[in-house]
Every structure is written in C-alpha cells, then in structure tokens.
Design a protein around this motif. Structure first.
Motif, PDB file in Angstrom:
ATOM      1  N   ASP A 173      -5.188  -3.798   6.825  1.00 12.71           N
ATOM      2  CA  ASP A 173      -4.043  -4.694   6.640  1.00 12.71           C
ATOM      3  C   ASP A 173      -2.759  -4.117   7.227  1.00 12.71           C
ATOM      4  O   ASP A 173      -1.864  -4.863   7.630  1.00 12.71           O
ATOM      5  N   LEU A 174      -2.651  -2.795   7.254  1.00 14.34           N
ATOM      6  CA  LEU A 174      -1.425  -2.135   7.694  1.00 14.34           C
ATOM      7  C   LEU A 174      -1.212  -2.201   9.199  1.00 14.34           C
ATOM      8  O   LEU A 174      -0.093  -1.989   9.667  1.00 14.34           O
ATOM      9  N   ILE A 175      -2.242  -2.491   9.957  1.00 16.90           N
ATOM     10  CA  ILE A 175      -2.145  -2.405  11.411  1.00 16.90           C
ATOM     11  C   ILE A 175      -1.321  -3.560  11.965  1.00 16.90           C
ATOM     12  O   ILE A 175      -1.574  -4.732  11.658  1.00 16.90           O
ATOM     13  N   SER A 176      -0.317  -3.239  12.766  1.00 17.86           N
ATOM     14  CA  SER A 176       0.474  -4.252  13.461  1.00 17.86           C
ATOM     15  C   SER A 176       0.686  -3.791  14.891  1.00 17.86           C
ATOM     16  O   SER A 176       0.598  -2.599  15.199  1.00 17.86           O
ATOM     17  N   LEU A 177       0.958  -4.743  15.772  1.00 14.78           N
ATOM     18  CA  LEU A 177       1.139  -4.425  17.183  1.00 14.78           C
ATOM     19  C   LEU A 177       2.616  -4.218  17.483  1.00 14.78           C
ATOM     20  O   LEU A 177       3.385  -5.180  17.554  1.00 14.78           O
ATOM     21  N   ASN A 178       3.016  -2.969  17.637  1.00 15.07           N
ATOM     22  CA  ASN A 178       4.338  -2.648  18.144  1.00 15.07           C
ATOM     23  C   ASN A 178       4.204  -2.003  19.519  1.00 15.07           C
ATOM     24  O   ASN A 178       4.858  -2.384  20.468  1.00 15.07           O
ATOM     25  N   ARG A 231       0.859  -1.190   0.000  1.00 21.01           N
ATOM     26  CA  ARG A 231       0.000   0.000   0.000  1.00 21.01           C
ATOM     27  C   ARG A 231       0.891   1.235   0.000  1.00 21.01           C
ATOM     28  O   ARG A 231       1.960   1.235   0.642  1.00 21.01           O
ATOM     29  N   CYS A 232       0.470   2.277  -0.692  1.00 24.54           N
ATOM     30  CA  CYS A 232       1.180   3.550  -0.665  1.00 24.54           C
ATOM     31  C   CYS A 232       0.756   4.335   0.567  1.00 24.54           C
ATOM     32  O   CYS A 232      -0.445   4.488   0.829  1.00 24.54           O
ATOM     33  N   VAL A 233       1.736   4.813   1.323  1.00 23.72           N
ATOM     34  CA  VAL A 233       1.472   5.501   2.583  1.00 23.72           C
ATOM     35  C   VAL A 233       2.343   6.751   2.668  1.00 23.72           C
ATOM     36  O   VAL A 233       3.282   6.937   1.898  1.00 23.72           O
ATOM     37  N   ASP A 234       2.026   7.582   3.658  1.00 22.03           N
ATOM     38  CA  ASP A 234       2.787   8.825   3.837  1.00 22.03           C
ATOM     39  C   ASP A 234       4.173   8.570   4.412  1.00 22.03           C
ATOM     40  O   ASP A 234       5.121   9.312   4.110  1.00 22.03           O
ATOM     41  N   ARG A 235       4.290   7.555   5.277  1.00 23.07           N
ATOM     42  CA  ARG A 235       5.580   7.217   5.884  1.00 23.07           C
ATOM     43  C   ARG A 235       5.827   5.722   5.699  1.00 23.07           C
ATOM     44  O   ARG A 235       5.318   4.900   6.468  1.00 23.07           O
ATOM     45  N   ALA A 236       6.583   5.397   4.678  1.00 22.86           N
ATOM     46  CA  ALA A 236       6.846   3.999   4.341  1.00 22.86           C
ATOM     47  C   ALA A 236       8.104   3.530   5.070  1.00 22.86           C
ATOM     48  O   ALA A 236       9.218   3.912   4.713  1.00 22.86           O
ATOM     49  N   TYR A 237       7.917   2.708   6.105  1.00 24.02           N
ATOM     50  CA  TYR A 237       9.061   2.205   6.861  1.00 24.02           C
ATOM     51  C   TYR A 237       9.793   1.088   6.116  1.00 24.02           C
ATOM     52  O   TYR A 237      10.959   0.819   6.387  1.00 24.02           O
ATOM     53  N   THR A 238       9.096   0.448   5.211  1.00 25.02           N
ATOM     54  CA  THR A 238       9.758  -0.357   4.186  1.00 25.02           C
ATOM     55  C   THR A 238       9.374   0.266   2.854  1.00 25.02           C
ATOM     56  O   THR A 238       8.316   0.881   2.731  1.00 25.02           O
ATOM     57  N   ARG A 239      10.225   0.097   1.858  1.00 24.23           N
ATOM     58  CA  ARG A 239      10.005   0.829   0.611  1.00 24.23           C
ATOM     59  C   ARG A 239      10.257  -0.080  -0.586  1.00 24.23           C
ATOM     60  O   ARG A 239      11.353  -0.632  -0.745  1.00 24.23           O
ATOM     61  N   VAL A 240       9.229  -0.217  -1.407  1.00 23.94           N
ATOM     62  CA  VAL A 240       9.344  -0.962  -2.656  1.00 23.94           C
ATOM     63  C   VAL A 240       9.969  -0.055  -3.710  1.00 23.94           C
ATOM     64  O   VAL A 240       9.590   1.111  -3.840  1.00 23.94           O
ATOM     65  N   THR A 241      10.930  -0.576  -4.450  1.00 23.68           N
ATOM     66  CA  THR A 241      11.464   0.155  -5.598  1.00 23.68           C
ATOM     67  C   THR A 241      11.152  -0.631  -6.869  1.00 23.68           C
ATOM     68  O   THR A 241      11.153  -1.861  -6.870  1.00 23.68           O
ATOM     69  N   ARG A 242      10.887   0.131  -7.927  1.00 22.32           N
ATOM     70  CA  ARG A 242      10.541  -0.466  -9.214  1.00 22.32           C
ATOM     71  C   ARG A 242      11.391   0.172 -10.307  1.00 22.32           C
ATOM     72  O   ARG A 242      11.812   1.326 -10.183  1.00 22.32           O
ATOM     73  N   ASP A 243      11.618  -0.560 -11.379  1.00 17.63           N
ATOM     74  CA  ASP A 243      12.331   0.002 -12.522  1.00 17.63           C
ATOM     75  C   ASP A 243      11.344   0.784 -13.390  1.00 17.63           C
ATOM     76  O   ASP A 243      10.135   0.823 -13.106  1.00 17.63           O
ATOM     77  N   PRO A 244      11.810   1.458 -14.441  1.00 16.28           N
ATOM     78  CA  PRO A 244      10.907   2.276 -15.268  1.00 16.28           C
ATOM     79  C   PRO A 244       9.741   1.489 -15.863  1.00 16.28           C
ATOM     80  O   PRO A 244       8.698   2.075 -16.183  1.00 16.28           O
ATOM     81  N   ALA A 245       9.901   0.186 -15.997  1.00 10.08           N
ATOM     82  CA  ALA A 245       8.816  -0.633 -16.541  1.00 10.08           C
ATOM     83  C   ALA A 245       7.843  -1.088 -15.468  1.00 10.08           C
ATOM     84  O   ALA A 245       6.866  -1.783 -15.770  1.00 10.08           O
ATOM     85  N   GLY A 246       8.115  -0.711 -14.207  1.00 11.14           N
ATOM     86  CA  GLY A 246       7.224  -1.093 -13.113  1.00 11.14           C
ATOM     87  C   GLY A 246       7.575  -2.401 -12.443  1.00 11.14           C
ATOM     88  O   GLY A 246       6.876  -2.824 -11.513  1.00 11.14           O
ATOM     89  N   ARG A 247       8.649  -3.038 -12.862  1.00 12.10           N
ATOM     90  CA  ARG A 247       9.051  -4.298 -12.237  1.00 12.10           C
ATOM     91  C   ARG A 247       9.710  -4.035 -10.884  1.00 12.10           C
ATOM     92  O   ARG A 247      10.506  -3.098 -10.742  1.00 12.10           O
ATOM     93  N   LEU A 253      17.749   5.328   6.205  1.00 15.50           N
ATOM     94  CA  LEU A 253      16.902   6.259   5.464  1.00 15.50           C
ATOM     95  C   LEU A 253      15.732   6.709   6.326  1.00 15.50           C
ATOM     96  O   LEU A 253      15.288   5.982   7.220  1.00 15.50           O
ATOM     97  N   GLU A 254      15.228   7.882   6.043  1.00 16.40           N
ATOM     98  CA  GLU A 254      14.027   8.376   6.710  1.00 16.40           C
ATOM     99  C   GLU A 254      12.794   7.877   5.965  1.00 16.40           C
ATOM    100  O   GLU A 254      12.766   7.892   4.731  1.00 16.40           O
ATOM    101  N   PRO A 255      11.775   7.444   6.692  1.00 17.22           N
ATOM    102  CA  PRO A 255      10.533   7.052   6.014  1.00 17.22           C
ATOM    103  C   PRO A 255       9.919   8.241   5.276  1.00 17.22           C
ATOM    104  O   PRO A 255       9.850   9.348   5.807  1.00 17.22           O
ATOM    105  N   THR A 256       9.516   8.022   4.058  1.00 11.90           N
ATOM    106  CA  THR A 256       8.883   9.057   3.245  1.00 11.90           C
ATOM    107  C   THR A 256       7.677   8.438   2.537  1.00 11.90           C
ATOM    108  O   THR A 256       7.375   7.250   2.703  1.00 11.90           O
ATOM    109  N   VAL A 257       6.997   9.248   1.749  1.00 14.08           N
ATOM    110  CA  VAL A 257       5.888   8.731   0.954  1.00 14.08           C
ATOM    111  C   VAL A 257       6.393   7.604   0.053  1.00 14.08           C
ATOM    112  O   VAL A 257       7.433   7.740  -0.612  1.00 14.08           O
ATOM    113  N   GLY A 258       5.688   6.506   0.051  1.00  7.48           N
ATOM    114  CA  GLY A 258       6.119   5.401  -0.787  1.00  7.48           C
ATOM    115  C   GLY A 258       5.240   4.180  -0.631  1.00  7.48           C
ATOM    116  O   GLY A 258       4.270   4.169   0.123  1.00  7.48           O
ATOM    117  N   GLU A 259       5.603   3.144  -1.361  1.00 13.13           N
ATOM    118  CA  GLU A 259       4.891   1.870  -1.374  1.00 13.13           C
ATOM    119  C   GLU A 259       5.577   0.924  -0.390  1.00 13.13           C
ATOM    120  O   GLU A 259       6.775   0.693  -0.492  1.00 13.13           O
TER     121      GLU A 259
END
Length: 240
Positions: A226-231, A134-150, A162-168
């Motif tokens: 789905d995003l909710i976890s117990l920390n 899911r795309c969120v305002d503070r992505a503590y893990t971050r998906v990266t994709r190539d220009p084709a979306g892979r 890294l600092e969490p930022t907007v991302g998937e």
C-alpha cells in the motif's frame, strides 16, 4: 443509505519521474496505474471522477477508451494543490447528491482491496474521516494522537519544516463525509496553504475535524505494498 462516489486525483504531470505522460498512466506489471486504481474502486463506484490536467486529459481519455472504461474527467487548470483538486469534484455530474467520498491519489499502484474495505467500513461505522496508516522508519506525513489514542493531526513534515522520523503515516487514501470536509476546504483558514509551495493542501482538514470534535479514524491496516507510490521510477524497482 449514503451515496458514495470515488475521486482519483491524477493531475500529476510525471515530469519529476522523467515521464512524457501523466504518471497515473505509467504501466506497472503491464497495466497503467490509473486502470489498476479503477479496478480497485469498481465495487464502490464503477464510474469514478478523475481530476486531470488540461495537457494530460487527451492521454487519459485515450487510455480509458482503449480499455473500455468510463470515468468522469474534470480538469484542474493549474497545479494549485490537493485541496484545490479535491474541490474540483463540485463540478462533477451529480456532485451535490453525494454524501461520502473515497479519495485516492492517482500514483498508487498497489492499494490492497482489504485496506480500502477496512477504511470504508470505518466511515460507514460513523467516522467523519477515515484513512489507513502504517508505522514506518521515515514518516513523510505524521499522524499525531492524544493520550487516549484519538487522532489530533496529520502533518506533512516537509511543509512543517520537520525531518521525517519513525512514525505513523497515511498512504494517500481517505474516506470521508463530503459536507464537513468540503466546508473546511472552502474556508480561508490560515493553515490551508503549504509553508513552501503555498499550494492549497488537504491534510490540514484532519486537525480541524478533530478540533471540532468530529470522529477521525486512522487505521493501522496498511501493508508495505500500500505504501508504494510513483515519485521516481526507482520507486517501482522490482515491480515493472
């Protein structure tokens, strides 16, 4: 037909949340998180494998017994990281016959059946590894994709400095072919240990699968629940 089993990593002690028991046993809306996860997994594996700590095992056994539920409990004797915990599956009954694993972190109370079903379908459709995002305002893990979306990587920002930022981001659910993923986890790869805790991670397998040309699917199907976890207990405000 591939044999699929489920693996729940539930060795977290719960001390950070101030709990005197494993956090997977914390009740949410009257039901321990672990039992909620087992309900979710029942259509795929009615007797999943659960990774537990030695101290948490008796409490988890009591919870399962009281609920009339069955699971294969395997111990992670020391907190050596998620990669190490996943490899504990090798000691589970019938592990050598398993082709595909559904992996879920044990502190996720609200994974939706539709989210898991879409991820399993992607794996059945040919993905070596699939996970919902899911795309969120503070992505503590971050998906990266190539220009084709892979998908090319899945980075834990804290370990990467890294600092969490907007991302998937991922949500702690993965479905994958066991052989190639376990082969990577067993190798002494230079990025297998986290930059801070030096624990054996799991997310790094994404970049190695992608680099090897194996299909990795990040599916933007996760919901806010789905995003909710117990920390911390505050993570469940409004849901207890």
């Amino acid at each position: 037909m591939s044999r699929c089993k489920a693996l729940v990593v539930a060795a977290g002690a719960g001390t950070r949340a101030g709990l005197p028991y494993p956090k997977t046993l914390h009740p949410v809306q009257g039901r321990p998180i672990l039992l909620r996860i087992l309900d979710l997994l029942a259509p795929y594996d009615p007797e999943p494998t659960v990774v537990v700590s030695p101290s948490g095992r008796p409490l988890i056994e009591a919870c399962l017994s009281g609920a009339g539920r069955r699971a294969n409990l395997i111990e992670q004797d020391e907190p050596r990281g998620m990669g190490d915990a996943v490899l504990r599956f090798d000691t589970a009954p019938g592990a050598s016959e398993v082709d595909r694993l559904i992996l879920i972190w044990g502190d996720l109370p609200f994974i939706q059946p539709e989210t898991l079903a879409a991820t399993v379908l992607a794996a059945e459709g040919g993905a070596t590894l699939a996970f919902p995002t899911r795309c969120v305002d503070r992505a503590y893990t971050r998906v990266t994709r190539d220009p084709a979306g892979r998908v090319t990587d899945l980075v834990e920002t804290r370990e990467a400095g890294l600092e969490p930022t907007v991302g998937e981001r991922d949500i702690g659910v993965f479905v994958f072919d066991k052989a190639p993923v376990f082969d990577l986890l067993r190798q002494p790869l230079p990025d297998r240990l986290g930059g801070r805790g030096l624990e054996h991670g799991f997310l790094y397998v994404v970049r190695h699968l992608s680099a090897a040309g194996l299909p990795v699917e990040a599916l933007p199907v996760a919901t806010d629940l789905d995003l909710i976890s117990l920390n911390q207990l505050s993570d469940l405000d409004g849901f207890t």
